[in-house]
Scaffold this active site. Structure first.
Site, short mmCIF file in Angstrom:
data_model
loop_
_atom_site.label_atom_id
_atom_site.label_comp_id
_atom_site.label_asym_id
_atom_site.label_seq_id
_atom_site.Cartn_x
_atom_site.Cartn_y
_atom_site.Cartn_z
N HIS A 97 -95.13 -24.35 24.93
CA HIS A 97 -93.88 -23.69 24.53
C HIS A 97 -92.77 -24.73 24.37
O HIS A 97 -92.90 -25.86 24.82
CB HIS A 97 -93.46 -22.60 25.51
CG HIS A 97 -93.16 -23.05 26.91
ND1 HIS A 97 -94.10 -23.11 27.92
CD2 HIS A 97 -91.99 -23.47 27.48
CE1 HIS A 97 -93.53 -23.51 29.04
NE2 HIS A 97 -92.26 -23.76 28.80
N GLU A 106 -89.13 -20.37 25.02
CA GLU A 106 -88.45 -20.09 26.30
C GLU A 106 -86.96 -20.35 26.11
O GLU A 106 -86.58 -21.32 25.43
CB GLU A 106 -89.00 -21.03 27.39
CG GLU A 106 -88.33 -20.86 28.75
CD GLU A 106 -88.86 -21.80 29.83
OE1 GLU A 106 -89.65 -22.71 29.52
OE2 GLU A 106 -88.47 -21.63 30.99
N HIS A 123 -86.80 -28.58 27.09
CA HIS A 123 -88.10 -29.24 27.29
C HIS A 123 -89.15 -28.73 26.31
O HIS A 123 -89.00 -27.67 25.73
CB HIS A 123 -88.60 -29.09 28.74
CG HIS A 123 -88.86 -27.69 29.22
ND1 HIS A 123 -87.88 -26.92 29.83
CD2 HIS A 123 -89.98 -26.92 29.18
CE1 HIS A 123 -88.40 -25.75 30.17
NE2 HIS A 123 -89.67 -25.72 29.78
#
Ligand SMILES: CC[C@H](C(=O)O)C(=O)SCCNC(=O)CCNC(=O)[C@H](O)C(C)(C)COP(=O)(O)OP(=O)(O)OC[C@H]1O[C@@H](n2cnc3c(N)ncnc32)[C@H](O)[C@@H]1OP(=O)(O)O
Ligand SMILES: [Co+2]
Length: 134
Positions: A79, A130, A7
């Site tokens: 992020h 991440e 994502h």
């Protein structure tokens, strides 16, 4: 090491308003809000054909994204999340190479119920990374 883009996350000051924008203006299907107290955020996900968009707003007093929003009050890309086959070996390899793993270095369970870790933006071209266990 890194695999699929799981994502792209956008920090927002008002999750309800951002949800309405994606739902009503962009015609996106938005998941119900998910409070993540262990991460200090509330999130929703927008499923796209090739990845997901995560919208997140601060939850509680010590949200790790509050300073980001103080710097960018209308929000912004926060992020990117890449999938890895083995988050522990990825972490160990990154630490060996001198990358800063945030927090205490131990994965936490993320919004998808999988272990996640964060890498300092200054080590990755000004981008918070991440990692999520595939
Ligand atoms: C439910 C889990 C969900 C999931 O997908 O599963 C999530 O994604 S949870 C997401 C929220 N959690 C986190 O972001 C945890 C990791 N983040 C942090 O620990 C902090 O946000 C941190 C340390 C990256 C930044 O915190 P803060 O802004 O308070 O620190 P500084 O002011 O010291 O910033 C240092 C330096 O980095 C720049 N910065 C900060 N955030 C970002 C960012 N998102 N992207 C790029 N750069 C960022 C900041 O501007 C400072 O730069 P400088 O040039 O020194 O001013
Ligand atoms: Co995320």
């Amino acid at each position: 090491m890194i695999g699929r883009l799981n994502h792209v996350a956008i920090a927002v000051p008002d999750l309800e308003a951002a949800t309405a924008t994606y739902r009503d203006t962009l015609g996106a299907k938005v998941s119900p809000p998910q409070e993540e107290p262990d991460h200090g955020v509330t999130v929703v996900f927008i499923e796209l054909p090739n990845t997901k968009i995560e919208l997140l707003e601060p939850l509680g007093e010590n949200s790790p994204i509050q300073a980001f929003l103080d710097r960018s009050p209308s929000g912004g890309i926060h992020h990117v999340c890449y999938e890895v086959d083995d988050i522990i070996s990825a972490r160990d390899r990154l630490k060996e190479q001198g990358a800063r793993v945030l927090g205490n270095g131990e994965p936490k369970v993320g919004a998808h119920g999988k272990p996640v870790l964060f890498l300092h933006p200054k080590d990755f071209n000004g981008t918070l990374v991440e990692l999520e266990q595939a």
